[in-house]
Design a protein around this motif. Structure first.
Motif, PDB file in Angstrom:
ATOM      1  N   VAL B  38       0.839  -1.201   0.000  1.00  0.00           N
ATOM      2  CA  VAL B  38       0.000   0.000   0.000  1.00  0.00           C
ATOM      3  C   VAL B  38       0.874   1.252   0.000  1.00  0.00           C
ATOM      4  CG1 VAL B  38      -1.665   1.332   1.360  1.00  0.00           C
ATOM      5  CG2 VAL B  38      -1.971  -1.137   1.081  1.00  0.00           C
ATOM      6  N   ALA B  39       1.972   1.227   0.783  1.00  0.00           N
ATOM      7  CA  ALA B  39       2.863   2.393   0.832  1.00  0.00           C
ATOM      8  C   ALA B  39       3.473   2.666  -0.533  1.00  0.00           C
ATOM      9  CB  ALA B  39       3.958   2.147   1.876  1.00  0.00           C
ATOM     10  N   VAL B  40       3.986   1.605  -1.171  1.00  0.00           N
ATOM     11  CA  VAL B  40       4.606   1.767  -2.489  1.00  0.00           C
ATOM     12  C   VAL B  40       3.582   2.260  -3.506  1.00  0.00           C
ATOM     13  CG1 VAL B  40       5.672   0.524  -4.400  1.00  0.00           C
ATOM     14  CG2 VAL B  40       6.413   0.081  -2.061  1.00  0.00           C
ATOM     15  N   ALA B  41       2.389   1.649  -3.472  1.00  0.00           N
ATOM     16  CA  ALA B  41       1.359   2.020  -4.440  1.00  0.00           C
ATOM     17  C   ALA B  41       0.954   3.480  -4.259  1.00  0.00           C
ATOM     18  CB  ALA B  41       0.143   1.111  -4.277  1.00  0.00           C
ATOM     19  N   THR B 281      -5.953 -14.840   6.179  1.00  0.00           N
ATOM     20  CA  THR B 281      -6.613 -15.200   4.927  1.00  0.00           C
ATOM     21  C   THR B 281      -7.203 -13.969   4.258  1.00  0.00           C
ATOM     22  OG1 THR B 281      -7.109 -17.410   5.736  1.00  0.00           O
ATOM     23  CG2 THR B 281      -8.475 -16.574   3.951  1.00  0.00           C
ATOM     24  N   VAL B 282      -7.885 -13.116   5.067  1.00  0.00           N
ATOM     25  CA  VAL B 282      -8.456 -11.888   4.510  1.00  0.00           C
ATOM     26  C   VAL B 282      -7.340 -11.002   3.964  1.00  0.00           C
ATOM     27  CG1 VAL B 282      -9.800  -9.826   5.040  1.00  0.00           C
ATOM     28  CG2 VAL B 282     -10.415 -12.019   6.071  1.00  0.00           C
ATOM     29  N   ALA B 283      -6.251 -10.876   4.758  1.00  0.00           N
ATOM     30  CA  ALA B 283      -5.124 -10.057   4.303  1.00  0.00           C
ATOM     31  C   ALA B 283      -4.509 -10.642   3.037  1.00  0.00           C
ATOM     32  CB  ALA B 283      -4.073  -9.961   5.405  1.00  0.00           C
ATOM     33  N   GLY B 284      -4.450 -11.979   2.966  1.00  0.00           N
ATOM     34  CA  GLY B 284      -3.910 -12.632   1.777  1.00  0.00           C
ATOM     35  C   GLY B 284      -4.733 -12.317   0.540  1.00  0.00           C
ATOM     36  N   ALA B 285      -6.077 -12.390   0.682  1.00  0.00           N
ATOM     37  CA  ALA B 285      -6.962 -12.084  -0.448  1.00  0.00           C
ATOM     38  C   ALA B 285      -6.782 -10.632  -0.866  1.00  0.00           C
ATOM     39  CB  ALA B 285      -8.412 -12.356  -0.072  1.00  0.00           C
ATOM     40  N   MET B 286      -6.713  -9.744   0.132  1.00  0.00           N
ATOM     41  CA  MET B 286      -6.542  -8.313  -0.122  1.00  0.00           C
ATOM     42  C   MET B 286      -5.213  -8.065  -0.842  1.00  0.00           C
ATOM     43  SD  MET B 286      -8.720  -6.014   0.890  1.00  0.00           S
ATOM     44  CE  MET B 286      -8.667  -4.552  -0.123  1.00  0.00           C
ATOM     45  N   PHE B 287      -4.162  -8.735  -0.348  1.00  0.00           N
ATOM     46  CA  PHE B 287      -2.832  -8.528  -0.919  1.00  0.00           C
ATOM     47  C   PHE B 287      -2.795  -8.950  -2.386  1.00  0.00           C
ATOM     48  CE2 PHE B 287       1.420 -10.053  -1.949  1.00  0.00           C
ATOM     49  CZ  PHE B 287       2.164  -8.905  -1.696  1.00  0.00           C
ATOM     50  N   MET B 288      -3.320 -10.158  -2.681  1.00  0.00           N
ATOM     51  CA  MET B 288      -3.274 -10.636  -4.069  1.00  0.00           C
ATOM     52  C   MET B 288      -4.071  -9.704  -4.979  1.00  0.00           C
ATOM     53  SD  MET B 288      -1.265 -13.128  -3.702  1.00  0.00           S
ATOM     54  CE  MET B 288      -1.188 -13.895  -5.306  1.00  0.00           C
ATOM     55  N   GLN B 289      -5.240  -9.232  -4.507  1.00  0.00           N
ATOM     56  CA  GLN B 289      -6.072  -8.329  -5.307  1.00  0.00           C
ATOM     57  C   GLN B 289      -5.340  -7.007  -5.558  1.00  0.00           C
ATOM     58  OE1 GLN B 289      -8.779  -8.338  -7.037  1.00  0.00           O
ATOM     59  NE2 GLN B 289      -8.745  -6.119  -7.382  1.00  0.00           N
ATOM     60  N   LEU B 290      -4.808  -6.398  -4.473  1.00  0.00           N
ATOM     61  CA  LEU B 290      -4.137  -5.102  -4.613  1.00  0.00           C
ATOM     62  C   LEU B 290      -2.892  -5.243  -5.478  1.00  0.00           C
ATOM     63  CD1 LEU B 290      -4.438  -3.509  -1.053  1.00  0.00           C
ATOM     64  CD2 LEU B 290      -5.727  -2.982  -3.109  1.00  0.00           C
ATOM     65  N   VAL B 294      -2.424  -3.014  -8.704  1.00  0.00           N
ATOM     66  CA  VAL B 294      -1.324  -2.058  -8.853  1.00  0.00           C
ATOM     67  C   VAL B 294      -0.582  -2.305 -10.161  1.00  0.00           C
ATOM     68  CG1 VAL B 294       0.947  -1.443  -7.941  1.00  0.00           C
ATOM     69  CG2 VAL B 294      -1.014  -1.599  -6.411  1.00  0.00           C
ATOM     70  N   LEU B 295      -0.299  -3.582 -10.438  1.00  0.00           N
ATOM     71  CA  LEU B 295       0.430  -3.907 -11.668  1.00  0.00           C
ATOM     72  C   LEU B 295      -0.369  -3.467 -12.885  1.00  0.00           C
ATOM     73  CD1 LEU B 295       1.865  -7.411 -10.741  1.00  0.00           C
ATOM     74  CD2 LEU B 295       3.120  -5.282 -10.977  1.00  0.00           C
ATOM     75  N   ILE B 296      -1.694  -3.701 -12.844  1.00  0.00           N
ATOM     76  CA  ILE B 296      -2.521  -3.332 -14.003  1.00  0.00           C
ATOM     77  C   ILE B 296      -2.598  -1.809 -14.134  1.00  0.00           C
ATOM     78  CG2 ILE B 296      -4.896  -3.362 -14.884  1.00  0.00           C
ATOM     79  CD1 ILE B 296      -5.048  -6.230 -13.663  1.00  0.00           C
ATOM     80  N   PRO B 301       1.874  -5.785 -18.280  1.00  0.00           N
ATOM     81  CA  PRO B 301       1.047  -6.783 -18.985  1.00  0.00           C
ATOM     82  C   PRO B 301       0.628  -7.941 -18.076  1.00  0.00           C
ATOM     83  CG  PRO B 301       3.310  -6.781 -19.787  1.00  0.00           C
ATOM     84  CD  PRO B 301       3.173  -5.603 -18.903  1.00  0.00           C
ATOM     85  N   THR B 302      -0.516  -8.565 -18.374  1.00  0.00           N
ATOM     86  CA  THR B 302      -1.034  -9.645 -17.527  1.00  0.00           C
ATOM     87  C   THR B 302      -0.064 -10.806 -17.438  1.00  0.00           C
ATOM     88  OG1 THR B 302      -2.286 -10.277 -19.472  1.00  0.00           O
ATOM     89  CG2 THR B 302      -3.532  -9.331 -17.640  1.00  0.00           C
ATOM     90  N   SER B 303       0.759 -11.005 -18.498  1.00  0.00           N
ATOM     91  CA  SER B 303       1.733 -12.098 -18.441  1.00  0.00           C
ATOM     92  C   SER B 303       2.647 -11.910 -17.239  1.00  0.00           C
ATOM     93  CB  SER B 303       2.551 -12.140 -19.727  1.00  0.00           C
ATOM     94  OG  SER B 303       3.139 -10.879 -19.960  1.00  0.00           O
ATOM     95  N   THR B 304       3.142 -10.688 -17.062  1.00  0.00           N
ATOM     96  CA  THR B 304       4.026 -10.416 -15.930  1.00  0.00           C
ATOM     97  C   THR B 304       3.267 -10.558 -14.616  1.00  0.00           C
ATOM     98  OG1 THR B 304       4.995  -8.781 -17.394  1.00  0.00           O
ATOM     99  CG2 THR B 304       5.779  -8.801 -15.131  1.00  0.00           C
ATOM    100  N   THR B 305       2.010 -10.083 -14.598  1.00  0.00           N
ATOM    101  CA  THR B 305       1.199 -10.213 -13.387  1.00  0.00           C
ATOM    102  C   THR B 305       1.123 -11.658 -12.949  1.00  0.00           C
ATOM    103  OG1 THR B 305      -0.141  -8.503 -14.407  1.00  0.00           O
ATOM    104  CG2 THR B 305      -0.976  -9.449 -12.383  1.00  0.00           C
ATOM    105  N   GLN B 306       0.882 -12.554 -13.911  1.00  0.00           N
ATOM    106  CA  GLN B 306       0.751 -13.972 -13.576  1.00  0.00           C
ATOM    107  C   GLN B 306       2.057 -14.532 -13.033  1.00  0.00           C
ATOM    108  OE1 GLN B 306      -0.995 -15.162 -17.347  1.00  0.00           O
ATOM    109  NE2 GLN B 306      -2.659 -16.141 -16.250  1.00  0.00           N
TER     110      GLN B 306
END
Lengths: 338, 326
Positions: B38-41, B281-290, B294-296, B301-306
């Motif tokens: 979050v700080a970096v973003a 678990t909630v933080a994990g879901a939040m982290f993966m989503q954020l 952020v990458l998008i 590109p989605t390739s790098t995201t994956q």
């Protein structure tokens, strides 16, 4: 189809074999036979029922469709049989299949030899890395190959500029013949399955795999090369997925970026229906052959007679069928323990 | 001097210190990673902290959180539930079919179907002794086919205002979906920490055989866990239908099982069971989503995201692997 050679080494199945000869009742013997030959019996029964129901329909073209259209995908199940026998799992094969196809088509624009070498080398390397993480990193195969599934898709997207570039195999290239018709791809797949059968049932390596799946700690104590065998098994699975992708690319004449999603689950289903235990320690190549044929025949029958319901019906029936098979396996297993 | 050697020289019991650091990383790593992200973003894009961006992220995360909570319970018993995505599709498919009877019956029916799916999977695991991954794999294949059979392969629009409100409305400036996910998080956290059922669940995940010998109701707990996972997935399905204003059994919930497992593992719950980290678990879901958002937002590109996602998963598992995973 028995793994007799393996079981002389494998710690877990050994009591089963030893108890069989002396203590087995006739009931137990039938249960054991049903377990070993079950997939074959069901396959024959389904084919016979289909033939009797409509004799005129059971034509050569049916057989040709079933064999020709699916043959290369079966290589995923072949590799998966080895992985599952060690108690592992490989979720990356669907992505590697698609990646192999794209690499083959891209290589074919330069040379047919490159079209064969590129997918094999890249997918083998991918599988080897997964194997190293599992064997030496001590990480769960489920998660390592799940990351592999995502990563290989990402690599594929990067190679094809987000899937917007399609590489075509040049029309004159002899690489196309590898996937054309029924006999060439089926011949290649059959040869690889035969090699797989020898590897699993007639070599020390196959025995080692069974021993690892039966009881890994015992296998280590026996001095078996457990870590090396596990790396090899993921390398093998990745290579076979790449080979399947190359054959698919040859058949389609291009590298399709969207295929292969969910294929890892089909491969697992075929292996499990074939009688290989997901917990490891028991796996047969013959069973996997029956499993893939059974899924292909059911798929074909549904296409033919229930096509108005489309692929949804295939999924529903396949899911129900898989559930029945695993339930039957679990119940047979339990009744033998009593 | 390597890092491990430094650690050993600090503490006489070197292996213990290393274990403790891994334990801390497993326990609090996801929160630290979330704060850093979050700080970096925020530093890279001042719009990141805007209310509208957070609302979008919460809309995206809430269904995953619901599914991941159920998955965390299942993984806590050393199981895994691959059928959650198909359960979402099944719940979604009955909404347009029964919306004619009003929103409440349609939602109740969707949740009941989710419970039934969990009951079937859980019974196969608990009573027949089928491997969780195989039992739920067969459900995963079958249920999506069933959903498409019920609803046809095409997406159907849903116009009922109650359902749409569930997916679209804000309450006190925060999406209603996020409040529902928050309530579910509280309920699951309370269940795991304060109830007998929660303790039995963790004990079974730690050692099934010992739990059985100690007289715990192993089968009942196992079935209940899968039923809860089914209900939470069906609830996520209802919210997804409300948010998208359509039921699309062919596409909704696709790959949700992977996202949920990822959230659970990144959140510090070991795949080997015996421990459930609800807030993680909630933080994990939040982290993966954020992370993917952020990458998008920065046109990666989605390739790098994956590939980044894959690396993150591997990292999370490497940290939690000391508990013994298989």
């Amino acid at each position: 189809m028995s793994v007799r050679t393996s079981q002389t080494v494998a710690p877990a199945p050994a009591p089963r074999e030893g108890a069989e000869s002396r203590l087995e009742t006739p009931g137990e013997r039938w249960i054991r036979r049903a377990e070993r030959r079950g997939p074959l019996v069901v396959l024959v029964a389904v084919c016979a029922a289909a033939t009797i129901a409509s004799p005129s329909d059971a034509s050569w073209s049916d057989v040709s469709t079933i064999l020709g259209n699916n043959a290369f995908v079966w290589l995923l199940a072949l590799g998966m049989t080895f992985v599952i026998t060690t108690g592992g799992i490989d979720l990356s094969v669907g992505s590697l299949y698609a990646l192999g196809g794209v690499l083959a088509a891209r290589g074919a624009t330069h040379s047919p030899w490159l079209a064969i070498a590129l997918p094999l080398v890249v997918c083998a390397a991918w599988g080897a890395v997964q194997g190293l993480l599992v064997a030496y990193g001590g990480m769960a195969p489920f998660i390592v190959t799940l990351a592999g599934l995502l990563g290989a898709r990402g690599l594929l997207q990067a190679l094809t500029d987000q899937g917007s570039t399609t590489y075509l195999v040049p029309t004159g290239s002899w690489f196309r013949h590898l996937g054309a018709g029924t006999w060439v791809p089926v011949g290649i797949v059959a040869a690889l399955f035969a090699a797989g059968w020898i590897l699993m049932e007639r070599t020390g390596y196959g025995a080692t795999l069974t021993a690892i799946g039966g009881n890994q700690d015992s296998a280590v104590l026996l001095g078996l090369p457990v870590a090396r065998a596990k790396v090899l098994v993921y390398l093998l699975s990745g290579t076979l997925a790449g080979a399947a992708g190359a054959l698919g690319g040859a058949r389609l004449g291009s590298g399709v970026t969207t295929i292969g999603v969910g294929y890892e689950l089909t491969a697992i289903a075929a292996v499990v229906i074939g009688g290989t235990l997901l917990t490891g320690g028991y796996g047969t190549i013959g069973g996997t052959v029956c499993g893939v044929l059974l899924l292909a025949v059911i798929h074909h029958l549904i296409d033919r007679y229930l096509s108005q319901y489309g692929s949804a019906m295939t999924d529903a029936v396949n899911g129900a069928f898989l559930a029945v098979v695993v339930l039957a396996q679990a119940l047979l297993e339990r009744s033998r323990r009593r | 001097m390597t890092a491990a050697a430094v650690i050993e020289s600090v503490d006489a019991d070197g292996a213990g210190a290393r274990d403790r650091i891994l334990d801390l990383a497993q326990r609090y790593g996801v929160y630290a990673a979330l704060v850093v992200l979050v700080a970096v973003a925020t530093a890279m894009n001042s719009d990141f902290m805007s209310a509208s961006n957070w609302r979008v992220q919460l809309f995206q995360t809430a269904p995953t959180v619901l599914v991941a909570l159920g998955m965390a319970l299942v993984i806590g018993t050393e199981g895994v539930d691959l059928s959650v995505g198909a359960t979402i599709a099944l719940a979604a498919s009955v909404i347009p079919l029964y919306i004619g009877y009003g929103p409440a019956p349609a939602i109740v029916l969707a949740l009941l179907l989710g419970a039934a799916a969990g009951l079937v999977g859980g019974s196969m695991v608990a009573f027949a002794g089928v491997q969780p991954i195989v039992a739920t794999l067969s459900l995963m294949i079958g249920l999506r086919g069933l959903a498409e059979l019920l609803n046809g392969a095409a997406a159907k629009p849903v116009e009922d205002t109650t359902i749409l409100n569930l997916g679209e409305q804000n309450l006190a400036g925060v999406p209603l979906m996020a409040w529902i996910a928050l309530a579910a998080t509280g309920a699951v956290a309370y269940t795991v920490r304060r109830t007998t059922f929660g303790r039995q669940l963790v004990a079974i995940g730690d050692n099934k055989r010992a739990s059985l010998l100690a007289g715990l109701p192993v089968r009942r707990v196992l079935v209940t866990v899968y039923v809860l996972s089914g209900i939470l997935s069906a609830l996520a399905g209802v919210l997804i239908v409300g948010h998208g204003a359509e039921a699309d059994p062919a596409n909704q919930g696709l790959n949700m099982e992977l996202s949920a497992i990822t959230a659970v593992v990144v959140g510090g719950t070991p795949l080997a069971g015996g421990r459930v980290r609800v807030l993680g678990t909630v933080a994990g879901a939040m982290f993966m989503q954020l992370a993917s958002a952020v990458l998008i937002q920065h046109n990666v590109p989605t390739s790098t995201t994956q590939i980044v996602e894959a690396v993150l998963i591997c990292l999370a598992v490497y940290v939690s692997r000391e508990r013994g995973t298989r």
